[in-house]
Write a protein that holds these residues in place. Structure first.
Motif: not given
Length: 221
Positions: A185-196
């Motif tokens: 599901p969602s919540g992986v590091v890759l899914g965050k804004n690149e700055s985060k």
């Protein structure tokens, strides 16, 4: 074959098959394309690991990420298995972490290298028989150092376990002991804004829990 300790559950699977992009919110967060069929990739056998095994970080620049997943263990070989027959081919369910080195995963068109470093497929801590597992009500939760990063109902899967078995077996013979990761599901590091982005680092502990199965824990060193 069914054990409840930190010993290896399955020692020599012929195949470690993975389903990608199986939750709508994960597809949205990664901006990857959605298909009307399961996205399939593989992990190599060196990636197989157990509950409480160490996952070595050989280079932080490879951008290590977690993916908590339900895992199907095939108990009876078969080809052209119908959705109605799928349950009879499942030995049980366990928990997996589809660890990914994102820099390698997206360096080319194939994902296999970024998914197959040593100990990149930990599973455990036990296998629960289909009759003892309530898929419809089960929840999956991933934490990093105790902080919740992923949480979802397994029912949110686009392709459910029986659908996955029917699809795969229409093209390949599934073998006894095969392991199938069913998507994250969602919540992986890759899914965050690149700055985060906050990739896994040495000393991090990742747990993946599924209600009705238990908790898989691995430390990254």
């Amino acid at each position: 074959m069914i054990e409840s300790t930190n010993r290896t559950l399955i020692t020599n699977p012929k195949n470690i098959i993975c389903i990608g992009l199986n939750y709508a919110d994960h597809i949205e967060e990664t901006s990857l394309a959605r298909h009307d069929f399961p996205e399939i990739f593989m992990k190599t056998s060196n990636a197989l690991a157990s509950h409480q095994d160490i996952v070595p970080i050989q280079d932080e620049n490879l951008h290590y990420d977690y993916e908590g997943e339900l895992v199907i263990v095939i108990g009876k070989a078969g080809k052209n298995i119908s959705r109605e027959q799928a349950r009879d081919h499942i030995l049980g369910y366990t928990i997996g972490n589809d660890v990914s080195a994102r820099s390698l995963q997206f360096r080319g068109s194939q994902w296999i290298l970024g998914k197959s470093l040593d100990n990149f497929a930990p599973i455990g801590p036990t296998i629960v028989a289909p009759n003892d597992f309530d898929f419809e009500s089960a929840t999956i939760t991933t934490t990093v150092n105790g902080e919740i990063r992923q949480q979802a109902k397994l029912e949110q899967m686009i392709f459910k376990p029986y659908d996955i078995i029917a699809f795969l077996s229409s093209y390949m013979t599934l073998q006894e002991g095969d392991i199938i990761f069913t998507g994250t599901p969602s919540g992986v590091v890759l899914g965050k804004n690149e700055s985060k982005y906050s990739w896994l680092k040495p000393g991090d502990t990742v747990t993946v829990s599924i209600s009705g199965i238990g908790t898989l824990e691995n430390k990254f060193i």
